[in-house]
Motif scaffolding. Structure first.
Motif, PDB file in Angstrom:
ATOM      1  N   ALA A  36       0.836  -1.207   0.000  1.00 13.84           N
ATOM      2  CA  ALA A  36       0.000   0.000   0.000  1.00 13.84           C
ATOM      3  C   ALA A  36       0.870   1.256   0.000  1.00 13.84           C
ATOM      4  O   ALA A  36       0.589   2.225  -0.726  1.00 13.84           O
ATOM      5  N   THR A  37       1.933   1.243   0.810  1.00 14.16           N
ATOM      6  CA  THR A  37       2.825   2.400   0.871  1.00 14.16           C
ATOM      7  C   THR A  37       3.624   2.543  -0.421  1.00 14.16           C
ATOM      8  O   THR A  37       3.837   3.658  -0.915  1.00 14.16           O
ATOM      9  N   LEU A  38       4.062   1.414  -0.970  1.00 14.69           N
ATOM     10  CA  LEU A  38       4.772   1.445  -2.249  1.00 14.69           C
ATOM     11  C   LEU A  38       3.884   2.005  -3.352  1.00 14.69           C
ATOM     12  O   LEU A  38       4.323   2.797  -4.193  1.00 14.69           O
ATOM     13  N   LEU A  39       2.624   1.583  -3.368  1.00 16.48           N
ATOM     14  CA  LEU A  39       1.687   2.071  -4.376  1.00 16.48           C
ATOM     15  C   LEU A  39       1.485   3.570  -4.248  1.00 16.48           C
ATOM     16  O   LEU A  39       1.366   4.291  -5.246  1.00 16.48           O
ATOM     17  N   CYS A  40       1.483   4.048  -3.013  1.00 13.79           N
ATOM     18  CA  CYS A  40       1.240   5.461  -2.756  1.00 13.79           C
ATOM     19  C   CYS A  40       2.465   6.326  -3.053  1.00 13.79           C
ATOM     20  O   CYS A  40       2.344   7.433  -3.587  1.00 13.79           O
ATOM     21  N   LEU A 176      -2.955   1.611   8.099  1.00 14.91           N
ATOM     22  CA  LEU A 176      -3.214   0.903   6.846  1.00 14.91           C
ATOM     23  C   LEU A 176      -4.443   1.466   6.143  1.00 14.91           C
ATOM     24  O   LEU A 176      -4.430   1.696   4.923  1.00 14.91           O
ATOM     25  N   VAL A 177      -5.509   1.691   6.901  1.00 13.07           N
ATOM     26  CA  VAL A 177      -6.739   2.242   6.318  1.00 13.07           C
ATOM     27  C   VAL A 177      -6.466   3.608   5.702  1.00 13.07           C
ATOM     28  O   VAL A 177      -6.886   3.905   4.569  1.00 13.07           O
ATOM     29  N   LEU A 178      -5.733   4.441   6.425  1.00 16.06           N
ATOM     30  CA  LEU A 178      -5.440   5.792   5.942  1.00 16.06           C
ATOM     31  C   LEU A 178      -4.541   5.777   4.713  1.00 16.06           C
ATOM     32  O   LEU A 178      -4.779   6.508   3.740  1.00 16.06           O
ATOM     33  N   VAL A 179      -3.488   4.923   4.746  1.00 18.65           N
ATOM     34  CA  VAL A 179      -2.566   4.861   3.605  1.00 18.65           C
ATOM     35  C   VAL A 179      -3.276   4.303   2.374  1.00 18.65           C
ATOM     36  O   VAL A 179      -3.064   4.787   1.247  1.00 18.65           O
ATOM     37  N   GLN A 184      -5.571   5.749  -3.203  1.00 20.49           N
ATOM     38  CA  GLN A 184      -6.665   5.808  -4.178  1.00 20.49           C
ATOM     39  C   GLN A 184      -6.933   7.228  -4.673  1.00 20.49           C
ATOM     40  O   GLN A 184      -7.770   7.431  -5.554  1.00 20.49           O
ATOM     41  N   MET A 185      -6.216   8.201  -4.107  1.00 18.74           N
ATOM     42  CA  MET A 185      -6.416   9.602  -4.494  1.00 18.74           C
ATOM     43  C   MET A 185      -5.396   9.989  -5.549  1.00 18.74           C
ATOM     44  O   MET A 185      -4.264  10.389  -5.238  1.00 18.74           O
ATOM     45  N   ASP A 186      -5.766   9.870  -6.802  1.00 16.95           N
ATOM     46  CA  ASP A 186      -4.834  10.115  -7.909  1.00 16.95           C
ATOM     47  C   ASP A 186      -4.350  11.561  -7.961  1.00 16.95           C
ATOM     48  O   ASP A 186      -3.223  11.832  -8.391  1.00 16.95           O
ATOM     49  N   ARG A 191       2.557  13.580  -1.351  1.00 15.99           N
ATOM     50  CA  ARG A 191       2.177  12.257  -0.849  1.00 15.99           C
ATOM     51  C   ARG A 191       3.027  11.820   0.343  1.00 15.99           C
ATOM     52  O   ARG A 191       2.526  11.170   1.262  1.00 15.99           O
ATOM     53  N   LEU A 192       4.312  12.155   0.330  1.00 12.40           N
ATOM     54  CA  LEU A 192       5.171  11.756   1.444  1.00 12.40           C
ATOM     55  C   LEU A 192       4.680  12.386   2.743  1.00 12.40           C
ATOM     56  O   LEU A 192       4.642  11.740   3.790  1.00 12.40           O
TER      57      LEU A 192
END
Length: 450
Positions: A36-40, A176-179, A184-186, A191-192
């Motif tokens: 999830a963090t990698l995706l973000c 996890l929920v927050l990340v 999902q916010m393109d 982001r960091l």
């Protein structure tokens, strides 16, 4: 004595079972947080965040040993039924933590504001223009966690480590929920900053909720400024100072690796290191579920002279070690397909790195299997010497091996500096339990003031 031993064992088993449920969920959350963090963030910024998170471990642990001192001292008072002294310990620790963190936080913010973070971390200002803002924000939030996580030490002293584990995993779950929501916010920028906020604020919220609930349930332990005693702080500090030095030395070993990899190579290389570390640390997590409850239970048993219970418990721990060795070997064999399934083919983790990490985790688990008992016995002198020695040797050794072998060389350095301490822990435990400990090998007494 036998009845008390049975109650201690029963409480221990309940906590281990509860911890399996809680930490089983924690393991799943940790696995999901990585992709999830990698995706973000992507590989480069994820490596930066992992490096920042290492820095935050330093801040969160800078309690001059008061947390672990409270854990041992409080367990001893509760074993003797002295709730008045127990509250005095909690009050003195809480107020002292506030006095410690305020100047530390101000100093760190000044360093972040005026220091050359980009050069220290080998980060491009063009790619991460808000690095200083991220560091200041996370430092402030972690300072709040630093104070409120006192409740975790209280639950551990009460021989309820499963509750402490539940608090930790609740913060991780919220993160996890927050990340995931952020990923999902393109259109999201900075982001960091947002990921750092999600990670740190999640734990702060959990502890802020748990703090009043804890002292509503245990009003006899509620901190009060009227119960603050400098003499109690001194006693806690005498016990906790060794824990603190060991803790700081341990952080040098565990948390500085990200900085070294980022500085020697690139922040992007921190990501495969952390992927391998998170993967193999699952074995250490499973081990800690069984082992951590023995710390305060050992303090209770030793305060009551129940050495035979400690001996039986260590025999069980040896069986657990065999299981961990088998698990780590199996994890190394299937590592590559698991990585691809977990984080995708974009992050490449060499097999040599996986094998080195498996060996490192086995050394750490072997050492911890004895140090949890030694901590409960307040046998810290040799741990102090060898952990500090390892920390002093580690950075120059890791720098040299990292230049020659890359990330794998950093893990090799971790293995080499931790091995002597693991062997000494085993020898010291055997000497103490067989009544042959003298001088530095002998544990320090934990006074109950009763």
């Amino acid at each position: 004595m036998e009845e008390r031993s049975d109650r201690r064992t029963t409480l221990l088993r309940k906590n281990i079972l509860a911890s399996f449920l809680v930490k089983g969920w924690a393991g799943l959350v940790q696995l999901l947080l990585v992709p999830a963090t990698l995706l973000c963030l992507g590989e480069y910024k994820n490596g930066i965040w992992m490096t920042i998170a290492s820095f935050l471990v330093w801040v969160e642990s800078f309690d001059i040993g008061l947390g672990n001192g409270l854990r041992n001292k409080l367990a001893a008072h509760l074993a003797c039924g002295d709730w008045a002294k127990a509250r005095e310990c909690v009050s003195s620790t809480f107020l002292m933590l506030v006095m410690v963190i305020i100047p530390v936080a101000l100093l760190l913010i000044a360093v972040v504001r005026y220091g050359d973070l980009y050069a220290w971390m080998n980060v491009s200002p063009a790619l991460v223009p808000d690095l200083r803002e991220v560091m200041v924000m996370t430092t402030l939030l972690v300072s709040g966690i630093f104070i409120l996580k006192l409740v975790g030490n209280i639950y551990q002293a009460l021989q309820l480590p499963a509750v402490n584990n539940a608090l930790v995993v609740a913060g991780q779950t919220l993160a996890l929920v927050l990340v995931f929501a952020l990923s999902q916010m393109d259109s999201l920028t900075d982001r960091l900053w947002w990921v750092a906020l999600a990670y740190t604020s999640a734990s702060l919220v959990v502890y802020a909720v748990a703090f009043p609930i804890t002292f509503h349930r245990y009003p006899a332990l509620r901190p009060s400024w009227k119960e603050f005693r400098w003499t109690t702080v001194k006693e806690l500090f005498q016990i906790g100072l060794k824990f603190f030095v060991i803790q700081v030395a341990g952080i040098v070993l565990f948390a500085s690796s990200n900085f070294l990899i980022s500085r020697l190579l690139t922040p992007a290389q921190v990501t495969p290191y952390q992927v391998a570390y998170r993967y193999f640390s699952l074995a250490m997590m499973l081990f800690s579920i069984v082992a951590v409850p023995y710390w305060s239970a050992t303090t209770d048993a030793y305060a009551r002279g129940d050495v035979e219970w400690i001996r039986r418990s260590m025999h069980k721990m040896h069986l657990v070690l065999i299981g961990v060795a088998v698990l780590l070997g199996t994890m190394a064999l299937v590592a590559n397909p698991v990585y691809r399934l977990w984080v995708g083919a974009e992050v490449e983790v060499p097999m040599q790195l996986s094998l080195s990490m498996a060996v490192y985790m086995m050394i750490v688990v072997f050492s911890l299997s004895y140090s949890y008992f030694l901590n409960g016995l307040n046998a810290l002198n040799l741990q102090l010497l060898f952990t500090v020695g390892a920390a002093l040797v580690y950075i120059p050794l890791a720098w040299h091996l990292g230049k020659v072998y890359g990330t794998q060389g950093v893990v090799m350095a971790l293995c080499l500096v931790n091995l002597p301490g693991a062997v000494v822990n085993m020898i010291q435990y055997r000497r103490i339990i067989n009544g042959r400990a003298r001088g530095l090998w002998k544990p320090s007494p934990i006074k109950s003031n009763v």
